[in-house]
Design a protein around this motif. Structure first.
Motif, PDB file in Angstrom:
ATOM      1  N   TRP A   1      15.697  42.509  81.966  1.00  0.00           N
ATOM      2  CA  TRP A   1      14.186  42.822  82.111  1.00  0.00           C
ATOM      3  C   TRP A   1      13.484  41.471  81.821  1.00  0.00           C
ATOM      4  O   TRP A   1      13.941  40.569  80.758  1.00  0.00           O
ATOM      5  CB  TRP A   1      13.772  43.560  81.142  1.00  0.00           C
ATOM      6  N   PRO A   2      12.429  40.922  82.778  1.00  0.00           N
ATOM      7  CA  PRO A   2      11.637  39.918  82.268  1.00  0.00           C
ATOM      8  C   PRO A   2      11.025  39.863  81.043  1.00  0.00           C
ATOM      9  O   PRO A   2      10.601  41.008  80.540  1.00  0.00           O
ATOM     10  CB  PRO A   2      10.726  39.881  83.646  1.00  0.00           C
ATOM     11  N   SER A   3      10.646  38.801  80.448  1.00  0.00           N
ATOM     12  CA  SER A   3      10.009  39.028  79.189  1.00  0.00           C
ATOM     13  C   SER A   3       8.654  39.566  79.341  1.00  0.00           C
ATOM     14  O   SER A   3       7.921  39.278  80.238  1.00  0.00           O
ATOM     15  CB  SER A   3       9.686  37.285  78.732  1.00  0.00           C
ATOM     16  N   GLY A   4       8.204  40.382  78.341  1.00  0.00           N
ATOM     17  CA  GLY A   4       6.956  41.048  78.402  1.00  0.00           C
ATOM     18  C   GLY A   4       7.033  42.633  79.087  1.00  0.00           C
ATOM     19  O   GLY A   4       5.898  43.152  79.006  1.00  0.00           O
ATOM     20  N   THR A   5       8.072  42.723  79.520  1.00  0.00           N
ATOM     21  CA  THR A   5       8.309  44.159  79.955  1.00  0.00           C
ATOM     22  C   THR A   5       8.148  45.282  79.003  1.00  0.00           C
ATOM     23  O   THR A   5       8.893  45.039  77.935  1.00  0.00           O
ATOM     24  CB  THR A   5       9.622  44.512  80.867  1.00  0.00           C
ATOM     25  N   ARG A   6       7.575  46.223  79.360  1.00  0.00           N
ATOM     26  CA  ARG A   6       7.408  47.281  78.221  1.00  0.00           C
ATOM     27  C   ARG A   6       7.766  48.715  79.025  1.00  0.00           C
ATOM     28  O   ARG A   6       7.319  48.832  80.010  1.00  0.00           O
ATOM     29  CB  ARG A   6       5.973  47.632  78.000  1.00  0.00           C
ATOM     30  N   ILE A   7       8.777  49.484  78.199  1.00  0.00           N
ATOM     31  CA  ILE A   7       9.118  50.533  78.952  1.00  0.00           C
ATOM     32  C   ILE A   7       8.906  51.787  77.863  1.00  0.00           C
ATOM     33  O   ILE A   7       9.203  51.829  76.906  1.00  0.00           O
ATOM     34  CB  ILE A   7      10.911  50.350  79.051  1.00  0.00           C
ATOM     35  N   PHE A   8       8.381  52.661  78.696  1.00  0.00           N
ATOM     36  CA  PHE A   8       7.940  54.076  78.067  1.00  0.00           C
ATOM     37  C   PHE A   8       9.033  54.984  78.456  1.00  0.00           C
ATOM     38  O   PHE A   8       8.966  55.306  79.555  1.00  0.00           O
ATOM     39  CB  PHE A   8       6.438  54.133  78.334  1.00  0.00           C
ATOM     40  N   GLU A   9       9.436  55.513  77.416  1.00  0.00           N
ATOM     41  CA  GLU A   9      10.641  56.772  77.721  1.00  0.00           C
ATOM     42  C   GLU A   9       9.991  57.918  77.208  1.00  0.00           C
ATOM     43  O   GLU A   9       9.450  58.127  76.194  1.00  0.00           O
ATOM     44  CB  GLU A   9      12.040  56.461  77.193  1.00  0.00           C
ATOM     45  N   LEU A  10       9.757  58.998  78.103  1.00  0.00           N
ATOM     46  CA  LEU A  10       9.274  60.319  77.880  1.00  0.00           C
ATOM     47  C   LEU A  10      10.252  61.110  78.035  1.00  0.00           C
ATOM     48  O   LEU A  10      10.841  61.461  78.896  1.00  0.00           O
ATOM     49  CB  LEU A  10       7.857  60.733  78.721  1.00  0.00           C
ATOM     50  N   ASP A  11      10.101  62.087  76.901  1.00  0.00           N
ATOM     51  CA  ASP A  11      11.327  63.558  76.824  1.00  0.00           C
ATOM     52  C   ASP A  11      11.099  64.214  75.773  1.00  0.00           C
ATOM     53  O   ASP A  11      10.117  63.848  74.810  1.00  0.00           O
ATOM     54  CB  ASP A  11      12.809  62.962  77.040  1.00  0.00           C
ATOM     55  N   GLN A  12      11.676  65.398  75.786  1.00  0.00           N
ATOM     56  CA  GLN A  12      11.510  66.320  74.612  1.00  0.00           C
ATOM     57  C   GLN A  12      11.936  65.643  73.307  1.00  0.00           C
ATOM     58  O   GLN A  12      12.869  64.607  73.177  1.00  0.00           O
ATOM     59  CB  GLN A  12      12.536  67.363  74.660  1.00  0.00           C
TER      60      GLN A  12
END
Length: 304
Positions: A118-129
């Motif tokens: 992932w490039p610098s500055g990437t934000r990854i939001f993971e949604l689940d139970q």
């Protein structure tokens, strides 16, 4: 049977399907000609500490068709492998396009925050139970994600946009959304509500990738083999009762086209063959019932 307010742990109901997908990814990763490498899949399945799930992951059950590496005894393994490749390439293209905001809906045991570059500055939001994310956090406690990973513990039938915003999601930035293995577990009206919220939260240049199995996507022969494998592994969930009918929903390709997003389709058979993987003839008919697609919200200088 499913209910409007059901919930699950990782070994229960819909949660167990994430284990099955991770088992397929672990099995594929061991091949000399693997189309992707997911070193976290085996760790996640192994964290359940179940001989049945371990055997499924190893391809050692008598009903599994491992000679062609397809694992159709449990599910349409070729489709699961194809969609993994498709979505990996989708995220690579999004990163090249400058997108640094990622949202994975119903993240399950997806380990892309850890295993992809992932490039610098990437934000990854993971949604689940909440229980599913808690299991993943325990299993990968010693591992560091390759980007700024943010858990959003919520049921997607609840007010997940607010929960996402509370975690720092920026609706003014282009987003790469993923809905992998999700839509068939939602009623048709809930699918529409989910996609409408995605559209509302998407800045121009955003994109969404998804897959969806239509009705009649598995021959009786393979369905029976899957039941045999699961019974041998001691896995008692009834997959057929986890799905909502195809007939009660809009085809997402048409839905996004009506909302003036640009839709491109992926062919799982062609994708595997383009990557040098032969597809058994018996699998091709069933694979034709699976949709792989990406929809992109045009920028101001783009037209339909």
């Amino acid at each position: 049977m499913r209910t409007d307010d059901d919930s699950w742990d990782i070994t229960e109901s819909v949660g167990a399907t994430a284990l099955g997908v991770a088992a397929i990814r672990a099995y594929e990763s061991k091949r000399e000609d693997a189309l992707f490498h997911d070193p976290y899949a085996a760790k996640l399945v192994g964290a359940v500490a179940s001989p049945g799930w371990d055997a499924l992951m190893a391809g050692s059950l008598s009903g599994q068709n491992v000679d062609d590496g397809d694992l159709r005894g449990w599910s349409m393994g070729s489709v699961l492998i194809a969609r993994t490749v498709y979505f990996d390439e989708y995220f690579a293209a999004a990163a090249r396009a400058g997108i640094r905001q990622i949202v994975i809906l119903a993240a399950g045991l997806d380990a892309r925050a850890y295993r992809l570059e992932w490039p610098s500055g990437t934000r990854i939001f993971e949604l689940d139970q909440p229980k599913v994310l808690a299991f993943k956090a325990r299993a990968l406690a010693e591992d560091e994600p390759a980007a700024d990973r943010r858990e959003v513990a919520i049921d997607l039938r609840q007010d997940w946009p607010k929960a996402l915003l509370d975690k720092g999601f920026e609706p003014g930035e282009p987003t790469a959304w993923l809905a992998e293995g999700l839509l068939r577990y939602l009623p048709g009206h809930a699918q529409n509500q989910l996609l409408e919220k995605v559209v509302e939260l998407s800045a121009p240049g955003s994109r969404l990738a998804l897959n969806l199995g239509r009705g009649g996507d598995m021959a009786d022969e393979f369905r029976e083999r899957r039941k045999k494998v699961m019974a041998e592994a001691g896995i008692t969930i009834d997959l057929e009762n986890l799905f909502y009918p195809w007939e009660d929903r809009h085809d997402p390709r048409d839905w996004f086209a009506m909302h003036r997003w640009l839709v491109t389709e992926g062919d799982p058979v062609a994708l595997l063959e383009d990557h040098g993987r032969s597809v058994p003839e018996a699998a091709k008919a069933g694979m034709a019932h699976h949709i792989l697609m990406t929809a992109t919200k045009p920028r101001g200088d783009e037209t339909q």
